[in-house]
Design a protein around this motif. Structure first.
Motif, PDB file in Angstrom:
ATOM      1  N   GLN A 128       0.820  -1.204   0.000  1.00 23.01           N
ATOM      2  CA  GLN A 128       0.000   0.000   0.000  1.00 23.01           C
ATOM      3  C   GLN A 128       0.859   1.261   0.000  1.00 23.01           C
ATOM      4  O   GLN A 128       0.512   2.260  -0.638  1.00 23.01           O
ATOM      5  CB  GLN A 128      -0.934  -0.020   1.213  1.00 23.01           C
ATOM      6  N   MET A 129       1.997   1.231   0.694  1.00 25.43           N
ATOM      7  CA  MET A 129       2.927   2.363   0.674  1.00 25.43           C
ATOM      8  C   MET A 129       3.524   2.545  -0.714  1.00 25.43           C
ATOM      9  O   MET A 129       3.765   3.670  -1.160  1.00 25.43           O
ATOM     10  CB  MET A 129       4.032   2.152   1.704  1.00 25.43           C
ATOM     11  N   LEU A 130       3.744   1.435  -1.406  1.00 23.58           N
ATOM     12  CA  LEU A 130       4.261   1.514  -2.768  1.00 23.58           C
ATOM     13  C   LEU A 130       3.257   2.216  -3.681  1.00 23.58           C
ATOM     14  O   LEU A 130       3.636   2.993  -4.559  1.00 23.58           O
ATOM     15  CB  LEU A 130       4.557   0.106  -3.286  1.00 23.58           C
ATOM     16  N   LEU A 131       1.966   1.954  -3.455  1.00 24.46           N
ATOM     17  CA  LEU A 131       0.934   2.577  -4.276  1.00 24.46           C
ATOM     18  C   LEU A 131       0.801   4.073  -4.007  1.00 24.46           C
ATOM     19  O   LEU A 131       0.632   4.867  -4.934  1.00 24.46           O
ATOM     20  CB  LEU A 131      -0.418   1.897  -4.011  1.00 24.46           C
ATOM     21  N   THR A 132       0.882   4.455  -2.736  1.00 24.23           N
ATOM     22  CA  THR A 132       0.634   5.851  -2.348  1.00 24.23           C
ATOM     23  C   THR A 132       1.891   6.706  -2.291  1.00 24.23           C
ATOM     24  O   THR A 132       1.809   7.923  -2.332  1.00 24.23           O
ATOM     25  CB  THR A 132      -0.054   5.894  -0.979  1.00 24.23           C
ATOM     26  N   GLY A 133       3.048   6.061  -2.193  1.00 19.37           N
ATOM     27  CA  GLY A 133       4.282   6.819  -2.016  1.00 19.37           C
ATOM     28  C   GLY A 133       4.572   7.029  -0.538  1.00 19.37           C
ATOM     29  O   GLY A 133       3.717   6.833   0.326  1.00 19.37           O
ATOM     30  N   ASN A 134       5.790   7.421  -0.238  1.00 16.42           N
ATOM     31  CA  ASN A 134       6.209   7.586   1.161  1.00 16.42           C
ATOM     32  C   ASN A 134       6.553   9.020   1.534  1.00 16.42           C
ATOM     33  O   ASN A 134       7.186   9.262   2.560  1.00 16.42           O
ATOM     34  CB  ASN A 134       7.409   6.679   1.459  1.00 16.42           C
ATOM     35  N   GLY A 135       6.155   9.981   0.713  1.00  9.43           N
ATOM     36  CA  GLY A 135       6.488  11.372   0.994  1.00  9.43           C
ATOM     37  C   GLY A 135       7.723  11.843   0.261  1.00  9.43           C
ATOM     38  O   GLY A 135       7.841  13.017  -0.091  1.00  9.43           O
ATOM     39  N   LEU A 136       8.655  10.929   0.036  1.00 10.05           N
ATOM     40  CA  LEU A 136       9.873  11.255  -0.692  1.00 10.05           C
ATOM     41  C   LEU A 136       9.800  10.789  -2.143  1.00 10.05           C
ATOM     42  O   LEU A 136      10.368  11.421  -3.022  1.00 10.05           O
ATOM     43  CB  LEU A 136      11.088  10.605  -0.010  1.00 10.05           C
TER      44      LEU A 136
END
Length: 238
Positions: A207-215
């Motif tokens: 899910q983080m891969l889909l949304t991005g991590n801010g960076l």
């Protein structure tokens, strides 16, 4: 860099230590393999088949060895094409959904809209990295051998892409569904969700891969949902 890597792997292949394709990038975006004779059939195969092909695109070492780079390339392509034919065709559905029927079911009953089904499943990345499963007895810390998940087509008990690919299945059949994020777990409210710590962590990372991590921006990473049709209960009998 690709040429050097390929050469080193081919030399290793001469020694009989590795399959010819071991470690090569089989991404459908690879457009570097063009020579004076045109585009290789290996590239055409990968571009057409995409992630569903990666699980079958690993030829095994045999006793007979090629004698030069060109014959090694041709032998590798021949083995890939043979395995592709043996694995069955890839079926393209609407909205980017594709599946491969790795095992055909039996019987006269086929799954339709509104029918109920008992299934087992396994979720992997397109790189064939395991994420979680149910009913396969392979999930760490979970003894689920013989267990099945009850779903009804149209009720979104599984992602929409999986429902689309399940229609027409027969009992005992297995299909590997290439699931775009737009028709993935967001369409089924996250179902079927992992129940183990390991599975939950892998889903969080996806899910983080889909949304991005801010960076880094998000990436529309697809998943492979392999579904086994254990039993079908037609809508008329419910």
């Amino acid at each position: 860099p690709y040429a050097m890597k390929a050469l080193s792997l081919i030399l290793t292949y001469f020694a009989g230590a590795l399959p010819l394709s071991f470690g090569l990038n089989l991404s459908p975006r690879d457009t570097t393999r063009k020579n004076s004779k045109g585009i290789s059939s290996r590239r055409v195969f990968i571009e057409r088949a995409g992630p569903l092909a990666t699980a079958v695109a690993w030829p095994q070492v045999v006793s007979a060895k090629c004698t030069d780079i060109e014959s090694c390339r041709e032998e590798g392509e021949r083995r890939i094409e043979e395995q592709e034919r043996a694995a069955g065709p890839i079926v393209n559905l609407e909205r980017g959904v594709r599946y491969r029927e790795s095992k055909q079911g039996a019987g006269d009953v086929t799954l339709r809209e509104g029918d109920e089904a008992l299934i087992t499943f396994q979720v992997t990345t397109t790189g064939v990295n395991y994420m979680w499963s149910y009913g396969r007895n392979v999930e760490p810390g979970l003894n689920d051998y013989g267990e099945t998940l009850r779903v009804r087509v149209g009720r979104r008990d599984v992602p929409e892409a999986v429902e689309m690919a399940m229609v027409g299945m027969r009992q005992g059949g297995v299909r590997k569904v290439e699931m775009p994020p737009s028709l993935g777990f967001a369409t089924s409210d996250g179902k079927p969700a992992p129940t183990t710590f390991s599975g939950k962590k892998k889903l969080e990372r996806y899910q983080m891969l889909l949304t991005g991590n801010g960076l880094q921006p998000g990436y529309a990473a697809e998943l492979i949902f392999e579904v086994e049709m254990v039993k079908i209960k037609p809508k008329a009998s419910l």
